[in-house]
Every structure is written in structure tokens, then in C-alpha cells.
Design a protein around this motif. Structure first.
Motif, mmCIF file in Angstrom:
data_model
loop_
_atom_site.group_PDB
_atom_site.id
_atom_site.type_symbol
_atom_site.label_atom_id
_atom_site.label_comp_id
_atom_site.label_asym_id
_atom_site.label_seq_id
_atom_site.Cartn_x
_atom_site.Cartn_y
_atom_site.Cartn_z
ATOM 1 N N THR A 128 0.722 -1.355 -0.061
ATOM 2 C CA THR A 128 -0.048 -0.043 -0.129
ATOM 3 C C THR A 128 0.851 1.298 -0.023
ATOM 4 O O THR A 128 1.950 1.304 0.619
ATOM 5 N N LEU A 129 0.428 2.297 -0.623
ATOM 6 C CA LEU A 129 1.155 3.457 -0.532
ATOM 7 C C LEU A 129 0.072 4.534 -1.046
ATOM 8 O O LEU A 129 -1.004 4.399 -1.653
ATOM 9 N N ASN A 130 0.529 5.962 -0.621
ATOM 10 C CA ASN A 130 -0.443 6.887 -1.175
ATOM 11 C C ASN A 130 0.193 7.784 -2.245
ATOM 12 O O ASN A 130 1.513 7.919 -2.401
HETATM 13 C C1 NAG Z 1 -1.902 7.416 3.624
HETATM 14 O O1 NAG Z 1 -2.237 8.656 4.147
HETATM 15 C C2 NAG Z 1 -2.890 8.348 5.260
HETATM 16 C C3 NAG Z 1 -3.481 9.804 5.615
HETATM 17 O O2 NAG Z 1 -3.908 10.701 4.782
HETATM 18 C C4 NAG Z 1 -2.415 7.626 6.464
HETATM 19 O O3 NAG Z 1 -3.312 7.512 7.279
HETATM 20 C C5 NAG Z 1 -1.805 6.288 5.786
HETATM 21 O O4 NAG Z 1 -1.168 5.625 6.854
HETATM 22 C C6 NAG Z 1 -1.034 6.441 4.397
HETATM 23 N N1 NAG Z 1 -0.890 5.474 4.001
HETATM 24 C C7 NAG Z 1 0.341 4.915 3.680
HETATM 25 C C8 NAG Z 1 0.767 3.732 3.296
HETATM 26 O O5 NAG Z 1 1.360 5.427 4.015
#
Ligand code: NAG
Ligand code: NAG
Ligand code: NAG
Ligand code: NAG
Ligand code: NAG
Ligand code: NAG
Ligand code: NAG
Ligand code: NAG
Ligand code: NAG
Length: 642
Positions: A128-130
Motif C-alpha cells: 500500500t502507498l499514497n
Molecule cells: C496514507 O495517508 C493516510 C492519511 O491521509 C495515512 O493514514 C496512511 O497511513 C497513509 N498510507 C500509507 C501507506 O502511507
């Protein structure tokens, strides 16, 4: 979801960014769709600098060895019979290979995604990633946009995406992509035309298994000679030679799964127990709630209470004092699917659900009764035996969706869990008696192709069809296939290959009793999974519903009764320090003598008489009904100890 809402808020100020330059060499399309799902339109105006949470579901390892691994612990002739795995051993065995994890990480690195942004979730087999939408478009060679549903719900999606060819074999699918994750309203009428959200199975009329309500019961017959008119606990005990008092009690476990808003009525349990099972008056199943599951009693009536009342009255009546667990799944707004239940008992299964089909938790709806807690993920352990009297039609979801779920039943079998599913109540037809249009493949009132029910067609569950005591016969006469109001679901899968364990029995069926239908009507290649595996009485059940007794019909009754009988066999094994029975099909197909062969009746549907019950296995009643005494003796000779 915070990231998503900020994305929409900024949408109006977005300027459409130029489509990034694409190198098309060595790419492989992972998924694409030709038309939008009903009710959705492309709205445009997506802010491509907004961030979205991206999930890359990696391919599981060792899946090609599924059958071999399950048979190793379930085939009575295997030296490892009964040497079940722990949940952790199973999760590790099927976790994506290091190569898959490294390939995907390498791909992201090459795409200039800093490694600190990337998270590998071992238990769930995903990365997972943003990412900003612009980054995601570049990564997947896709074009994202905002799509709007008729209800006003908004969703970020694309219509096709690709990955480097070298990555394709390491990834199952990626979200957000084509999967529209806004739940349909709980009584969505689209469900009637064909594609149905699997999470709606608790709604009246959405399961291919639907108990039929017969006459009100004026007076209860107590004489076994009257069992062809009324089925009671004593009739079942006489039919299936159940004369057994459980001894290990709390060491044993039996789980019944119900989907909200289906619910049992406590006073109905006691009404039933007062007349048939005085020792259990006041007994209630142990409630395990998944994803906001509640035993609601605001909506009552046959459509809301019959399934749960029937399952629990007969399961408790037959196995007490062995404990019965009720897995109540899904909230009042969205309901739930088989996958939501499986998530609840196995954390390694979570994360790969299809938001088009499965319940999404926390529930994105704000309606009263929506569950805002976190999705249940490995919250409770599976019981040794699980009975589920709900089903969908194989044709209503995709093979990929069904295969992923079927693998989970294989994993439960490896852990020593026995899973029973009712085979359907419409004979060779599906929900509402509909069949498949052989030209379009649509599920239609005018269809003519047989409609196998799922999960019964998964080779790793035990599918249970329905029988009846024929009119004017007694519990001492052979039963026939159920032909009162409901017809036993049965046939051959359009998705799953035939498992090794049933090949001999099914080959004999085709050799001696080749059915008179063509390849247009069902897959007659003799290479796909045949169901059901076994059967049990499904007619004239005296059931307490909303303060009165009525007769009830369906494989809905057959499955919990079969589950009860095998729970008692587990009791006998546990009492001797043996492991629970686990996946039973390989034992049963090698020992059909321990079942009562059913050779009368058929399972009409789709304008045909359906298949016919014949000597040996058949696609109406399987191998036959249980004989508890013989089955207990059989399973006690399979001596692997804990
Ligand atoms: C993505 O962003 C959200 C907050 O907007 C955070 O809670 C989450 O941990 C992040 N996910 C990753 C995989 O970094
Ligand atoms: C159930 O049992 C009660 C007595 O315990 C009796 O009054 C009642 O008539 C029975 N119900 C039926 C439908 O026979
Ligand atoms: C059996 O059913 C018949 C009616 O079919 C009834 O007259 C008789 O009383 C019943 N016997 C018992 C013991 O329930
Ligand atoms: C039943 O209805 C009452 C009154 O409308 C409501 O307060 C309660 O939350 C509802 N309960 C369930 C389980 O639906
Ligand atoms: C639910 O309520 C929240 C907060 O008021 C709002 O942001 C969100 O859009 C609502 N969701 C739906 C589906 O109406
Ligand atoms: C089924 O057939 C009837 C009569 O031919 C026709 O009117 C109807 O539109 C058909 N329905 C579907 C869903 O194809
Ligand atoms: C059952 O027996 C009754 C009375 O003897 C008779 O009228 C009826 O026809 C029989 N039904 C069948 C299906 O044989
Ligand atoms: C029937 O199943 C076989 C084996 O999976 C497959 O090769 C064949 O294409 C199927 N036939 C039809 C008509 O779908
Ligand atoms: C039960 O049945 C009786 C007689 O058929 C009827 O008068 C009564 O209203 C029913 N009770 C309930 C709770 O439906």
C-alpha cells in the motif's frame, strides 16, 4: 475517507493535466471494462494533484498446489490425514513469494517512488502507498476521472490500466481502478435484472436459497409414522440414526452464519424448545458480530426470521449441549457478503475484497444503523463446523471473484474446518427460478441454460441438497429428492474444474445415467465440479416463526442438519483425543456406504425435469443422506490424534 474528500473539494479548481507520454512496449493490461456499471456517468474535473490510497494486491504463492496440499491432510489414505495446519502456517504458505514482493518494489522504485512511502503488509499479501492521481496515471498508464452515481455518490476510477509485462504475473489487481466502491442502496433493484451485489444476500429474495413457507401447523404429530407430513427433531434422529449424547461440550464448536437483516426471534426459539427440546429452553447461541452484525427485531415476519429461526432451532436441538455460535454478519444498511464473513475469521483474507460486490466497512453511508467501526478482520476464530444457508448464482459474479473465495475454503479445510453450504432451492435453475440466456450469458426469466449455485460449486466446500420422506412413506423407508415447493440445487459448475476426489463417482454417473441435455444447457464436458456432495431432508420442517408453528421447506434446513450430524461426529473424535474431521469430501466419496443412497426424484428447472436421482452419486442428492452410526464408526477408524 479523508484523502478522497479533499480530492473532490479541489476538483472544481483542477485543470486537466496533459496525458503523460506513454511507452506502450512490454506493458500488459491488467483489467479493463467495456461499459460502465448501470447508474454511473463520467463527470470529469478530477484534481490530479490530489492523493489517493493505492493498494496493490500481490499474487499468492503455492496456489497451484491447493488440491495437493488439502488432499494431503484430508484424504483418508494419506499418511498425513488429519495433520491440519495452524492459521499462521497457512498464511505463510500462501503469502506472496519474495520474488513478487521484490518485483513490485523494484517497479515502484523505477517509477521514482521513494521506498519510505511503500508499505508491504505481509499478513494481507499487499503493498500500500499514497499517490497523487498524476503519479498513479503515470504508473498504470491509465486515465482517471470522477464518476457519479445516480444517487449522487462520487468515485475516482479509470476504465483500463496496465503494468509492465514483467510485473503482471505478480499482481492480482490494484485499487482504486475499475472497482466502483460506492455501495448500492440496500434494496437496489438492479439486483433483479442480473448482476447482484453479493453483500445483499441477507435481503429477502436475494439468496438462491430461500426457505418456502408452507401450511400453518395446527397440531404437532408426535408419532414417527407421521414424519412424511411433519419433520421434527425426532423424525431426523430416526431417519439418520442419531442416538448420541455429546460428551466434550465446550471443546467442540458449531457455527451458523446469518446475514443481517435476517435475524432469529428469542421467543420463537423458546416456543420451539418448549415443544421439542425442553432441555434447551432459554439457551441462546453465542453471538459473534462481524461488521456491525445485529440480531434486529424491528423488521419481523417470515422473510426476516425464517432462515435464522430454522437454522438455530434445529442446530441447537440436535447438538446441545455442544455449543452453537451465531456469526451475525453485516450492518442494517449495507449487509454483507461471504467475503465479509471470511474476513472476520481470517485476517490474511482481508484486503482483497471487491468493493463492487462486498460490504465496505466502516460503512460509508450515514443512514441510521450504519456501522462505523473498523472492518472485522480475523476478529474470531472459525468453529470446527460452519453451516451457511445462503448462496448466489455462479453467473452473478466473476470467475476471479469466485476463485479467490474458493481458495479460502481450501485454506479453512487445511486448518481442519468443515464448511457446509446449501445447494440452492430451484433445482437446475437459479434465484427466482431464472436461468441463463445462452446467447448473452445474462441471468433472465427467459433463460434456458442451467444456473449452478455458488459457493456450492467450489470443490472445497461440502454442498448439501434436499430430500423428503415421500408421501405415505415412513422414516424407515428410503427418502426421495425433495419435490415439495423446492427442488434440490444441483448440476455442474461453469467455473470450477472437477476435483480428483469425485472423478470416479461422477464418471460412473455419466457412464450409467448420461443425462439427456446438451452443452447448451450445462457444461457436459465431464470435466467440471458436480454438486451437491450429500443431502438431507428439506421438507415439512415444523418451525416456530413469529409466535406460531409453520411448515418450512428448503436446502436451508438440509445444511444445518448435516452440519449438526458432523458436529456430533467431531464430538466423538474429540472425546478420544482425535483431531476434528476437517474437509470431509475425500472421506465420503471413498466411503459412500456410510450414506443412504437416494434413487428417487429429480430437480426440475429451466423448463426441464432437471437431473434424476439414481444409484450412486447424482447431481440432485449427491452421495446420499448421512447415517450417523455408520459415519461415526467410519470417522473413528481414521485415527490421527491431536
Ligand atoms: C496514507 O495517508 C493516510 C492519511 O491521509 C495515512 O493514514 C496512511 O497511513 C497513509 N498510507 C500509507 C501507506 O502511507
Ligand atoms: C406445544 O406445546 C404446548 C405445551 O407445552 C401445547 O400447549 C401446544 O399445543 C403445542 N403446540 C402445538 C402446535 O402442538
Ligand atoms: C398421525 O397423523 C394422523 C393424520 O394423518 C393423525 O390422525 C394421527 O393422530 C397422527 N398420529 C400421531 C400420534 O401424531
Ligand atoms: C429498532 O428501532 C428503534 C426505534 O426506531 C431504534 O431505536 C433501534 O435502534 C432499532 N434497532 C435495530 C436493531 O434496528
Ligand atoms: C456522511 O457525513 C459526512 C460528515 O457529515 C459527510 O462528509 C459525508 O459526505 C456523508 N456521506 C454520505 C454518503 O452522505
Ligand atoms: C421474455 O420473453 C417475453 C416473451 O417473449 C418477452 O416479452 C420479455 O421481454 C422477455 N424478457 C427478457 C428479460 O428477456
Ligand atoms: C397416501 O395414502 C392416502 C390414504 O391411504 C391415499 O389417499 C393417497 O392417495 C396416498 N398418496 C400417495 C401419494 O400415494
Ligand atoms: C466446459 O468446461 C471445460 C473444462 O473446464 C471447458 O474446457 C469448456 O470450455 C466448458 N464448456 C463450455 C461450453 O463452457
Ligand atoms: C398464530 O395463529 C393463530 C391462529 O392461526 C392466530 O390467531 C394468531 O394471530 C397467530 N399468532 C401470531 C403471533 O401470528
Amino acid at each position: 475517507m479523508r484523502v478522497l474528500s479533499s480530492l473532490f473539494a479541489l476538483a472544481l479548481f483542477a485543470t486537466a493535466s496533459a496525458v503523460p507520454a506513454r511507452q506502450s512496449s512490454h506493458r500488459a493490461v491488467l483489467e479493463s471494462r467495456h461499459h460502465l456499471p448501470a447508474g454511473w456517468t463520467k463527470r470529469g474535473g478530477l484534481n490530479k494533484r490530489g492523493e489517493v490510497p493505492v493498494r496493490i494486491n500481490l499474487r499468492q504463492n503455492n496456489l497451484e498446489r491447493s488440491e495437493e496440499l488439502l488432499m494431503d491432510v484430508s484424504d483418508p489414505e494419506s499418511p498425513n490425514y488429519g495433520k491440519h495446519y495452524t492459521a499462521k502456517q497457512v498464511a505463510d504458505l500462501f503469502a506472496p513469494s519474495k520474488e513478487s514482493v521484490e518485483t513490485v518494489k523494484g517497479w515502484l522504485r523505477e517509477a521514482s517512488v521513494a521506498s519510505h512511502r511503500v508499505k508491504y503488509n505481509h499478513g494481507q499479501g499487499s503493498v500500500t502507498l499514497n499517490m497523487t492521481v498524476a503519479e498513479l496515471e503515470e504508473l498504470l498508464h491509465a486515465e482517471y476521472d470522477i464518476y457519479e452515481h445516480d444517487t449522487g455518490a462520487l468515485h475516482v476510477a479509470c476504465e483500463s490500466y496496465s503494468v509492465p509485462a514483467t510485473v503482471k504475473h505478480h499482481v492480482d489487481f490494484i485499487t482504486p481502478t475499475l472497482h466502483f466502491n460506492v455501495p448500492l442502496s440496500k434494496r437496489d433493484e438492479n439486483a433483479h435484472s442480473g448482476a447482484s451485489k453479493a453483500a445483499l444476500i441477507g435481503q429477502p429474495g436475494h439468496s438462491a436459497v430461500q426457505p418456502h413457507q408452507g401450511a400453518a401447523v395446527e397440531s404437532i404429530f408426535t408419532d414417527l409414522r407421521n414424519c412424511s407430513k411433519q419433520t421434527t427433531l425426532d423424525c431426523l434422529r430416526a431417519l439418520y440414526k442419531i442416538d448420541y449424547e455429546p460428551v466434550v461440550k465446550d471443546k467442540n464448536s458449531y457455527g451458523i452464519v446469518e446475514y443481517t437483516p435476517q435475524a432469529y426471534v428469542p421467543s420463537d426459539l423458546d416456543l420451539f424448545f418448549k415443544n421439542f427440546s425442553r432441555g434447551t429452553i432459554g439457551y441462546r447461541p453465542k453471538l459473534v458480530s462481524f461488521d456491525g452484525g445485529v440480531v434486529q427485531n424491528n423488521q419481523t415476519g417470515f422473510d426476516f426470521n425464517v432462515e435464522s429461526n430454522l437454522d438455530l432451532q434445529y442446530a441447537i436441538g440436535l447438538v446441545h449441549p455442544a455449543p452453537v455460535t451465531l456469526y451475525q454478519v453485516g450492518d442494517l444498511v449495507e449487509g454483507a457478503s461471504f467475503n465479509n464473513f471470511l474476513d472476520g475469521i481470517d485476517s490474511s483474507y482481508c484486503g482483497g475484497d471487491d468493493p463492487n460486490l462486498d460490504g465496505i466497512y466502516p460503512d460509508p453511508s450515514n443512514a441510521t444503523g450504519s456501522y462505523k467501526g473498523p472492518e472485522d478482520c480475523g476478529t474470531a476464530k472459525p468453529t470446527y463446523v460452519i453451516s451457511i444457508s445462503y448462496s448466489i448464482n455462479e453467473a452473478e459474479t466473476t470467475p476471479a471473484y469466485e476463485e479467490r473465495q474458493c481458495n479460502e475454503y481450501m485454506k479453512l479445510g487445511m486448518q481442519g474446518v468443515t464448511v457446509f453450504y446449501s445447494s440452492g432451492d430451484h433445482g437446475v435453475a437459479g434465484r427466482r427460478g431464472y436461468c441463463i440466456d445462452p446467447v448473452t450469458g445474462a441471468f433472465s426469466p427467459n433463460g434456458t441454460r442451467f444456473t449452478p449455485s455458488f459457493p456450492s460449486t467450489c470443490p472445497w466446500v461440502t454442498s448439501v441438497g434436499a430430500t423428503q420422506i415421500n408421501p405415505n412413506s415412513t422414516v424407515f423407508d428410503p427418502e426421495g429428492a425433495c419435490e415439495q415447493f423446492i427442488y434440490s440445487g444441483g448440476g455442474f459448475s461453469d467455473v470450477f474444474p472437477m476435483p480428483e476426489y469425485q472423478k470416479t463417482a461422477v464418471a460412473k454417473y455419466f457412464k450409467d445415467y448420461n443425462p439427456p441435455y446438451t452443452a447448451k444447457q450445462y457444461n457436459n464436458s465431464q470435466m467440471t465440479r458436480g454438486f451437491p456432495d450429500i443431502s438431507a431432508n428439506g421438507a415439512n420442517y415444523v418451525t416456530a416463526i413469529d409466535g406460531n408453528f409453520s411448515l418450512v421447506y428448503g436446502t436451508s434446513a438440509s445444511s444445518p442438519v448435516a452440519g449438526s450430524i458432523f458436529t456430533l461426529i467431531n464430538d466423538a473424535r474429540l472425546a478420544l483425543g482425535l483431531r476434528p474431521i476437517g474437509f470431509i469430501n475425500p472421506v465420503l466419496y471413498k466411503n459412500a456406504w456410510a450414506l443412504n443412497d437416494i434413487t428417487m426424484g429429480g430437480n426440475q428447472g429451466c423448463g426441464t425435469p432437471g437431473f434424476t436421482a439414481v444409484p450412486g452419486w447424482d447431481p440432485v442428492t449427491g452421495l446420499g443422506t448421512p447415517n450417523f452410526e455408520k459415519l461415526r464408526d467410519l470417522f473413528l477408524t481414521l485415527l490421527f490424534s491431536a
